[in-house]
Design a protein around this motif. Sequence first.
Motif, mmCIF file in Angstrom:
data_model
loop_
_atom_site.group_PDB
_atom_site.id
_atom_site.type_symbol
_atom_site.label_atom_id
_atom_site.label_comp_id
_atom_site.label_asym_id
_atom_site.label_seq_id
_atom_site.Cartn_x
_atom_site.Cartn_y
_atom_site.Cartn_z
ATOM 1 N N HIS A 117 9.854 7.747 8.556
ATOM 2 C CA HIS A 117 9.236 8.031 7.262
ATOM 3 C C HIS A 117 9.333 6.802 6.348
ATOM 4 C CE1 HIS A 117 7.921 10.192 3.725
ATOM 5 N NE2 HIS A 117 8.947 9.689 3.060
ATOM 6 N N VAL A 118 8.206 6.334 5.889
ATOM 7 C CA VAL A 118 8.155 5.243 4.920
ATOM 8 C C VAL A 118 7.173 5.633 3.826
ATOM 9 C CG1 VAL A 118 8.781 3.383 6.502
ATOM 10 C CG2 VAL A 118 6.398 4.075 6.325
ATOM 11 N N GLY A 119 7.479 5.254 2.599
ATOM 12 C CA GLY A 119 6.607 5.603 1.490
ATOM 13 C C GLY A 119 5.488 4.606 1.269
ATOM 14 N N SER A 120 5.752 3.332 1.574
ATOM 15 C CA SER A 120 4.745 2.294 1.391
ATOM 16 C C SER A 120 4.878 1.274 2.511
ATOM 17 C CB SER A 120 4.904 1.611 0.031
ATOM 18 O OG SER A 120 6.182 1.011 -0.074
ATOM 19 N N SER A 136 14.898 -2.113 -4.590
ATOM 20 C CA SER A 136 14.483 -0.875 -5.244
ATOM 21 C C SER A 136 13.931 -1.153 -6.637
ATOM 22 C CB SER A 136 15.654 0.109 -5.308
ATOM 23 O OG SER A 136 16.706 -0.398 -6.094
ATOM 24 N N LEU A 137 14.484 -2.147 -7.303
ATOM 25 C CA LEU A 137 13.991 -2.536 -8.618
ATOM 26 C C LEU A 137 12.533 -2.977 -8.521
ATOM 27 C CD1 LEU A 137 14.831 -3.013 -11.599
ATOM 28 C CD2 LEU A 137 15.468 -5.337 -10.937
ATOM 29 N N GLY A 138 12.224 -3.763 -7.502
ATOM 30 C CA GLY A 138 10.855 -4.220 -7.316
ATOM 31 C C GLY A 138 9.888 -3.081 -7.039
ATOM 32 N N GLN A 139 10.317 -2.090 -6.256
ATOM 33 C CA GLN A 139 9.454 -0.943 -5.960
ATOM 34 C C GLN A 139 9.147 -0.143 -7.211
ATOM 35 O OE1 GLN A 139 11.849 0.892 -2.938
ATOM 36 N NE2 GLN A 139 10.943 -0.289 -1.274
ATOM 37 N N HIS A 178 0.828 -1.200 0.000
ATOM 38 C CA HIS A 178 0.000 0.000 0.000
ATOM 39 C C HIS A 178 0.863 1.251 0.000
ATOM 40 C CE1 HIS A 178 -3.459 2.535 1.034
ATOM 41 N NE2 HIS A 178 -2.726 3.071 1.986
ATOM 42 N N LYS A 179 0.609 2.161 -0.931
ATOM 43 C CA LYS A 179 1.270 3.462 -0.947
ATOM 44 C C LYS A 179 0.593 4.345 0.104
ATOM 45 C CE LYS A 179 4.050 6.610 -2.662
ATOM 46 N NZ LYS A 179 5.513 6.461 -2.604
ATOM 47 N N LEU A 180 1.357 4.784 1.102
ATOM 48 C CA LEU A 180 0.783 5.518 2.227
ATOM 49 C C LEU A 180 0.295 6.900 1.799
ATOM 50 C CD1 LEU A 180 3.344 4.583 5.020
ATOM 51 C CD2 LEU A 180 1.045 3.663 4.710
#
Length: 356
Positions: free
Chosen positions: A48-51, A296-299, A35-37
Amino acid sequence: MNLYDVHRRHCAVPAFEKAPLFKNRVLNRAIILKHKLRGNELEMFDSHVGSATKVLLPIDAADLRAGAHFFFVGQKDFEAVTEEAFGADLRPGARDRNVLDQIDQLPSLDPFLLREYLRRSGIEPAREYFNISDADVLNMQKFVQMDIQALSTLSGGDQPGMPSGRLVDKLLSPRPEVDFGPLREVLRLEDKQFLDGIFAWRGFLYYKWVLSDVMPRVDQTIKSMVSVTPRGVRDAESAAYIPLARARIVAAVRERIRAVQATLSTYDRAFHALTDDGKPGTFRDFLIESPHLFMSLGQRLGALQHIVSFWSYRFPRSKPVAVGYVDLMDILMDFEDGIALEGLEDDAPMMQRAVG
């Protein structure tokens, strides 16, 4: 990952019942997603986290319109929330907690990678949880066979000229530490480094296959997104936002693709250094750095897949695109949030170390 739907479809299969993903019955009927926060959700975390990994517990599993309770893995009160809902089943060290932690560490819920990641930790739920079609397995095997064909002689040790099909079986086997013994000796890697590197190597090959599949659909999606004309009442805010947002999203998608291709080219260079130049040290450096690059590639690929899959779901190609100004603005805002380019440069030092 809709575990309730998986249970509904396969609960009568004996092998499925004997090998659940989660032992806790409530958790094994949950819906899990990456989930994208949103802005109001960021304050649920200490850092801080983005997802994040979101776990939904439907109030009525047969009617999702009834709503659901939810929690994020790693939120501030995670231990208290899960203790109340699941008791000891999600305490640190418990089997189900280990499974959930493993799922949380992956950048996406791609079935290939999830199955391999869990298997690597000794967790082997029934195949039905992963919904991998025989056609997908065959297509990936063909792609991998073509991609690593040049490695046959080296990794085969005293078996020069090994057919690439056998090499693919070795790379995708659950025991690469045994099957790739000669390569491990050449690269002089410790057990954990080698296992982590082999998993990430699989991930790179999988994502190369994913990119080859998603690229044509990215072009179709962008073309449709740019050309659609909203209908209905035209308010000033959405009318001003939509054309600028479309331009930003197109530019961001192109930049995201370039970043993915640049990361994948790191693997290509390291691979060719091993097979063409006889430089195992370069491939060794790649395997050491690859787990970080793989995440990071997966994101980044996940963000592209989200745009493509949501647009095709919302606007099937067999029907004309019909959407109002406000709805289109909401969709584009979600895409902009997910495709944000912060941190795209962060991989540069790792990519440099990965190829020496």
